[in-house]
Design an enzyme around this catalytic site. Structure first.
Site, PDB file in Angstrom:
ATOM      1  N   ASN A   1       0.835  -1.217   0.000  1.00  0.00           N
ATOM      2  CA  ASN A   1       0.000   0.000   0.000  1.00  0.00           C
ATOM      3  C   ASN A   1       0.866   1.263   0.000  1.00  0.00           C
ATOM      4  O   ASN A   1       0.364   2.350  -0.227  1.00  0.00           O
ATOM      5  CB  ASN A   1      -0.946   0.009   1.195  1.00  0.00           C
ATOM      6  CG  ASN A   1      -0.201   0.115   2.488  1.00  0.00           C
ATOM      7  OD1 ASN A   1       0.423  -0.855   2.903  1.00  0.00           O
ATOM      8  ND2 ASN A   1      -0.211   1.285   3.107  1.00  0.00           N
ATOM      9  N   ARG A   2       2.180   1.099   0.296  1.00  0.00           N
ATOM     10  CA  ARG A   2       3.205   2.162   0.157  1.00  0.00           C
ATOM     11  C   ARG A   2       3.137   3.281   1.185  1.00  0.00           C
ATOM     12  O   ARG A   2       3.989   4.180   1.142  1.00  0.00           O
ATOM     13  CB  ARG A   2       3.186   2.800  -1.241  1.00  0.00           C
ATOM     14  CG  ARG A   2       3.249   1.829  -2.389  1.00  0.00           C
ATOM     15  CD  ARG A   2       4.550   1.089  -2.408  1.00  0.00           C
ATOM     16  NE  ARG A   2       4.729   0.362  -3.658  1.00  0.00           N
ATOM     17  CZ  ARG A   2       5.531  -0.685  -3.780  1.00  0.00           C
ATOM     18  NH1 ARG A   2       6.237  -1.135  -2.751  1.00  0.00           N
ATOM     19  NH2 ARG A   2       5.658  -1.313  -4.931  1.00  0.00           N
TER      20      ARG A   2
ATOM     21  N   LYS B   1       7.232 -10.640   8.607  1.00  0.00           N
ATOM     22  CA  LYS B   1       7.822 -10.968   7.299  1.00  0.00           C
ATOM     23  C   LYS B   1       9.331 -10.803   7.341  1.00  0.00           C
ATOM     24  O   LYS B   1       9.839  -9.853   7.941  1.00  0.00           O
ATOM     25  CB  LYS B   1       7.245 -10.057   6.208  1.00  0.00           C
ATOM     26  CG  LYS B   1       7.858 -10.335   4.822  1.00  0.00           C
ATOM     27  CD  LYS B   1       7.094  -9.703   3.690  1.00  0.00           C
ATOM     28  CE  LYS B   1       7.662 -10.130   2.350  1.00  0.00           C
ATOM     29  NZ  LYS B   1       6.935  -9.581   1.202  1.00  0.00           N
TER      30      LYS B   1
ATOM     31  N   ASP C   1       0.104  -9.580  -4.482  1.00  0.00           N
ATOM     32  CA  ASP C   1       1.397  -8.881  -4.498  1.00  0.00           C
ATOM     33  C   ASP C   1       1.246  -7.557  -5.265  1.00  0.00           C
ATOM     34  O   ASP C   1       2.160  -7.141  -5.996  1.00  0.00           O
ATOM     35  CB  ASP C   1       2.501  -9.759  -5.105  1.00  0.00           C
ATOM     36  CG  ASP C   1       3.899  -9.261  -4.744  1.00  0.00           C
ATOM     37  OD1 ASP C   1       3.999  -8.243  -4.015  1.00  0.00           O
ATOM     38  OD2 ASP C   1       4.875  -9.895  -5.185  1.00  0.00           O
TER      39      ASP C   1
END
Ligand code: DOR
Ligand code: ZN
Length: 456
Positions: free
Chosen positions: A65-66, A148, A313
């Site tokens: 989503n940046r 992650k 992704d």
């Protein structure tokens, strides 16, 4: 009894099967009944689904989503606008932002921004590096959905921890009860071939693909499965791109390791020939594989079940970063990743139309399983009474072609799916009983979306 919303006149499909002439009743944002249309209660608002298919809301466990920091590419508002338009009711953001999501305060900032502007419900992963192992319990407390690790170099240049640190991270994360996912590419292999190809002047888009060979992915999957076998950690393989890696996941599952895996629509749809046809816009990490690997991914991953879930992704970059004006130019100057939120349901429905998987199997992989893998089930990913009234209504027969990036809702819409034709599309997206998109138009409010709280 009069409820807030009733959807009638649809076929309801869940992994358990399909019910024709059915619908769903909603009160206070929760499902209160699912059943035959003529037995549902009266409602303040009635949505006639016109014979289309209603499924539990699609859950995309992998989007970039940046925000914070890279809003020139995308932000929570634009990413979730694309999600709503595409039929996706819950998204999970990746941590390679600026700052990276590696501390509780960074995670809180990401949540705050999402609360302020999202159209659909959301969550976020936190990244684990050499520097933040001690913060894992605090990041867990702050509400991260999961963790992650980036094993090989990729967009964001988040450095991988060493193998000892990964084992320690697995032990610490296991205490939180959460799952650790990987960008599973062996960094030494891809760095070696990248440097070699660059030195040899191999600069074509297909060279980027070959610089990240299948063995880099397969080895990383096998190594993480071995570590999880030792530590008992719950692990996840993001974006499995090859049949060889899916095979490694299958062997891990057989050994009793709690390993789950996702693939994306683009690995199931394209072969590496797309790099010769469309060039740098199709550049992504891991790369799109050859036909034999794709067939094995279908056979081992989808038909035999090694792949649990589908995610996009979704990775927006500007047209300049993607070298859209010079698609076959020097690939080392282009960036990896492209958008997917508005093509993931059409791609999967096209496969359903082609008879490559059943509608039930699609729903299981695109709603139920991602919600279960990341601890959001049954609140998300089900149509159980008393859970969030999230659902996606699709027209499985709609034939259409994505003609132009302008039809999409992200800030930057570069995708190799431009020019591709589909059978199937989302026609309505409902989040907690509110219609957030209809016929591809976003009708909900920015800020309506909320964080999925997994700790209560
Ligand atoms: O192609 C990719 N793009 N692979 C990644 O691992 C990251 C992603 C991005 O953030 O753009
Ligand atoms: Zn990603």
């Amino acid at each position: 009894m009069t409820v807030d919303l009733v959807v009638r006149n649809c076929t309801v499909v869940t992994p358990a099967g399909r019910t024709p002439d059915a619908g769903v009743a909603v009160e206070d944002g929760e499902i209160v009944a699912v059943g035959r249309s003529d037995r549902l209660p009266d409602a303040d608002r009635v949505l006639d689904a016109e014979g289309n298919v209603l499924v539990p809301g699609i859950v995309d466990g992998h989007i970039h989503n940046r925000e914070p920091g890279l809003e020139y590419k995308e932000d929570w508002e634009s990413a979730t606008r694309a999600a709503a338009a595409g039929g996706v009711t819950t998204v999970v953001g990746m941590p390679n932002t600026d700052p990276v999501i590696d501390r509780p305060d960074h995670l809180e900032l990401k949540f705050e921004r999402g609360e302020a502007s999202a159209h659909v419900d959301f969550q976020s992963y936190a990244v684990v590096t050499s520097e933040n192992l001690d913060l894992i319990p605090d990041i867990d407390e702050a509400g991260a959905l999961g963790f992650k690790i980036f094993l090989g170099s990729t967009v964001g240049d988040v450095p991988p921890p060493n193998d000892g640190e990964i084992i320690e991270a697995m032990e610490k994360i296991q205490e939180t009860g959460k799952r650790l996912g990987f960008h599973e590419e062996n960094g030494e292999i891809i760095d070696h071939y990248t440097e070699k190809f660059q030195a040899e002047g191999r600069n074509e888009p297909i060279d980027h693909s070959h610089s990240r060979p299948v063995i880099a992915e397969r080895e990383a999957v096998e190594r993480m499965i071995t570590f999880a076998e030792e530590t008992g950690a719950k692990i996840h393989m993001f974006h499995v791109s090859s049949g060889s890696a899916a095979e490694a996941v299958a062997r891990g599952k057989e050994r009793g390791v709690d390993v789950t895996a996702e693939t994306t629509p683009h690995y199931l749809w394209f072969t590496e020939e797309v790099m010769r046809e469309k060039g740098n816009p199709a550049r992504i990490q891991p790369p799109i594989r050859n036909a034999a690997e794709r067939e094995q991914l279908w056979r081992v991953g989808i038909d035999d079940g090694a792949i649990d879930s589908i995610a996009t992704d979704h990775a927006p970059h500007t047209p300049e970063e993607k070298k859209v004006d010079d698609p076959f130019g020097n690939t080392w100057e282009a960036i990896s990743g492209f958008v997917g939120l508005e093509t993931e349901i059409p791609v999967m429905l096209t496969f359903v139309d082609q008879g490559r998987l059943t509608m039930e199997e699609w729903v299981r992989r695109h709603s139920t399983r991602p919600a279960q893998i990341w601890g959001m089930y049954p609140r998300k990913g089900s149509l159980q009474v008393g859970t969030d009234a999230d659902f996606t209504i699709v027209d499985p027969d709609r034939e259409w072609t994505l003609e132009d990036a302008d039809e999409l809702h992200s800030k930057n819409c570069v995708t190799p799916f431009i020019g591709e034709s589909f059978t199937g599309k989302a026609v309505a997206t409902v989040v907690r009983g509110e219609i957030v998109a209809e016929d591809g138009n976003v009708v909900g409010e920015s800020g309506y979306g909320t964080r999925v709280d997994v700790d209560t």
